[in-house]
Design an enzyme around this catalytic site. Structure first.
Site, PDB file in Angstrom:
ATOM      1  N   ASN A  17       0.835  -1.213   0.000  1.00 28.01           N
ATOM      2  CA  ASN A  17       0.000   0.000   0.000  1.00 28.01           C
ATOM      3  C   ASN A  17       0.866   1.259   0.000  1.00 28.01           C
ATOM      4  OD1 ASN A  17      -3.096  -0.437   0.226  1.00 28.01           O
ATOM      5  ND2 ASN A  17      -2.185  -2.080   1.449  1.00 28.01           N
ATOM      6  N   MET A  93       1.039  -2.984  12.331  1.00 26.61           N
ATOM      7  CA  MET A  93       0.449  -4.044  13.150  1.00 26.61           C
ATOM      8  C   MET A  93       0.588  -3.758  14.652  1.00 26.61           C
ATOM      9  SD  MET A  93      -0.826  -5.848  10.841  1.00 26.61           S
ATOM     10  CE  MET A  93      -1.351  -7.329  11.686  1.00 26.61           C
ATOM     11  N   ILE A  95      -1.649  -1.965  17.967  1.00 28.78           N
ATOM     12  CA  ILE A  95      -2.856  -1.314  18.460  1.00 28.78           C
ATOM     13  C   ILE A  95      -2.437   0.018  19.074  1.00 28.78           C
ATOM     14  CG2 ILE A  95      -4.680  -1.451  20.205  1.00 28.78           C
ATOM     15  CD1 ILE A  95      -4.723  -4.485  19.689  1.00 28.78           C
ATOM     16  N   LEU A  96      -3.140   1.086  18.723  1.00 30.03           N
ATOM     17  CA  LEU A  96      -2.758   2.417  19.190  1.00 30.03           C
ATOM     18  C   LEU A  96      -3.412   2.716  20.533  1.00 30.03           C
ATOM     19  CD1 LEU A  96      -3.293   4.269  15.792  1.00 30.03           C
ATOM     20  CD2 LEU A  96      -1.140   3.390  16.736  1.00 30.03           C
ATOM     21  N   ASN A 110      -6.918   4.416   8.382  1.00 32.08           N
ATOM     22  CA  ASN A 110      -6.510   3.008   8.330  1.00 32.08           C
ATOM     23  C   ASN A 110      -7.229   2.346   7.168  1.00 32.08           C
ATOM     24  OD1 ASN A 110      -5.286   0.545   9.258  1.00 32.08           O
ATOM     25  ND2 ASN A 110      -7.285  -0.052  10.091  1.00 32.08           N
ATOM     26  N   HIS A 112      -8.698  -1.452   6.274  1.00 31.78           N
ATOM     27  CA  HIS A 112      -8.959  -2.761   6.869  1.00 31.78           C
ATOM     28  C   HIS A 112      -9.501  -3.687   5.785  1.00 31.78           C
ATOM     29  CE1 HIS A 112      -9.942  -5.746   9.858  1.00 31.78           C
ATOM     30  NE2 HIS A 112     -11.105  -5.899   9.247  1.00 31.78           N
ATOM     31  N   THR A 144     -10.393   5.683  15.371  1.00 32.04           N
ATOM     32  CA  THR A 144     -10.825   6.143  16.690  1.00 32.04           C
ATOM     33  C   THR A 144     -10.276   5.145  17.711  1.00 32.04           C
ATOM     34  OG1 THR A 144     -12.882   4.924  16.411  1.00 32.04           O
ATOM     35  CG2 THR A 144     -12.913   7.268  15.821  1.00 32.04           C
TER      36      THR A 144
END
Ligand code: GRF
Length: 215
Positions: A17, A93, A95-96, A110, A112, A144
């Site tokens: 991407n 990869m 998680i924020l 993002n 998905h 979010t």
């Protein structure tokens, strides 16, 4: 936004991407400035793609940090040197943490690999095949605090083919991602699409549903 949108692209792996963004910028289809490519993985092939394109790279390994918050704070400090207007998660990869999302509120996109809200999480292609769904695809959305649940901007959808494998389906989904992700980022970078009060606004109107392109 009238001036060119300064963009940070975050990756963990191959970066196909990312390559689509680089190619779209180079051929004039995408009016963003890719200021930095960041990875949590020093072996990510995407870092090579960025270097080959003459784009600044940065890498911080999450394993060097005790917890998610301290890693995220280090990433924020690194990214903020580039004063990004937009963050593009492209196979990042991690998680924020809520603090990270709040720091860049409304500025993180993002992609998905599913038609959200169906199939959040991992292993989407196999889950779609197991369910016998007729349609699959990919979704660009604002990020979010809730994983894969931010407001959706653009979906690309394809019909599933009887007998195809999850790998084949993944490849077909990725090829549409390479078209819809730069397109959605262009909309956000140009100010056509905004994140306001938890919703997506397109051309000044609150959009209840994402735009959908069928391939
Ligand atoms: C993409 O399929 C995207 O949907 C998911 O991670 C994958 C990244 O692939 N979030 P690549 O590194 O861009 O090739």
């Amino acid at each position: 936004m009238t001036r060119q949108c300064k963009t940070a692209i975050l990756i963990s792996g191959s970066g196909s991407n990312l390559q689509a963004f680089i190619d779209a910028v180079n051929c004039g289809d995408l009016d963003l400035k890719i200021s930095v490519v960041f990875s949590n993985n020093p072996d990510a092939y995407g870092l090579r793609r960025a270097e080959d394109a003459g784009i600044a790279t940065a890498c911080i390994q999450h394993s060097d940090y005790l917890d998610r918050e301290s890693f995220d704070n280090a990433v924020i400090a690194e990214l903020d040197r580039f004063e990004p207007d937009l963050l593009i998660l492209a196979g990042f990869m991690r998680i924020l943490s809520p603090a990270f999302v709040q720091h860049y509120a409304g500025k993180i996109l993002n992609i998905h690999p599913a038609l959200l809200p169906m199939y959040p999480g991992l292993n989407t292609h196999q889950r779609v095949l197991d369910s016998g769904d007729k349609w699959h695809g990919s979704t660009v959305h604002f990020v979010t605090e809730e994983l894969d649940a931010g407001p959706r901007i653009l979906q690309g959808r394809i019909a599933t083919i009887e007998g195809e494998t999850a790998d084949e389906l993944q490849q077909r989904v990725q090829s549409i991602e390479h078209q819809i992700y730069p397109q959605a980022a262009n909309w956000v970078g140009s100010g056509r699409v905004r994140f306001l009060n938890g919703d997506v606004w397109i051309d000044g109107e609150c959009a209840g549903e994402p735009e959908v392109l069928t391939f």
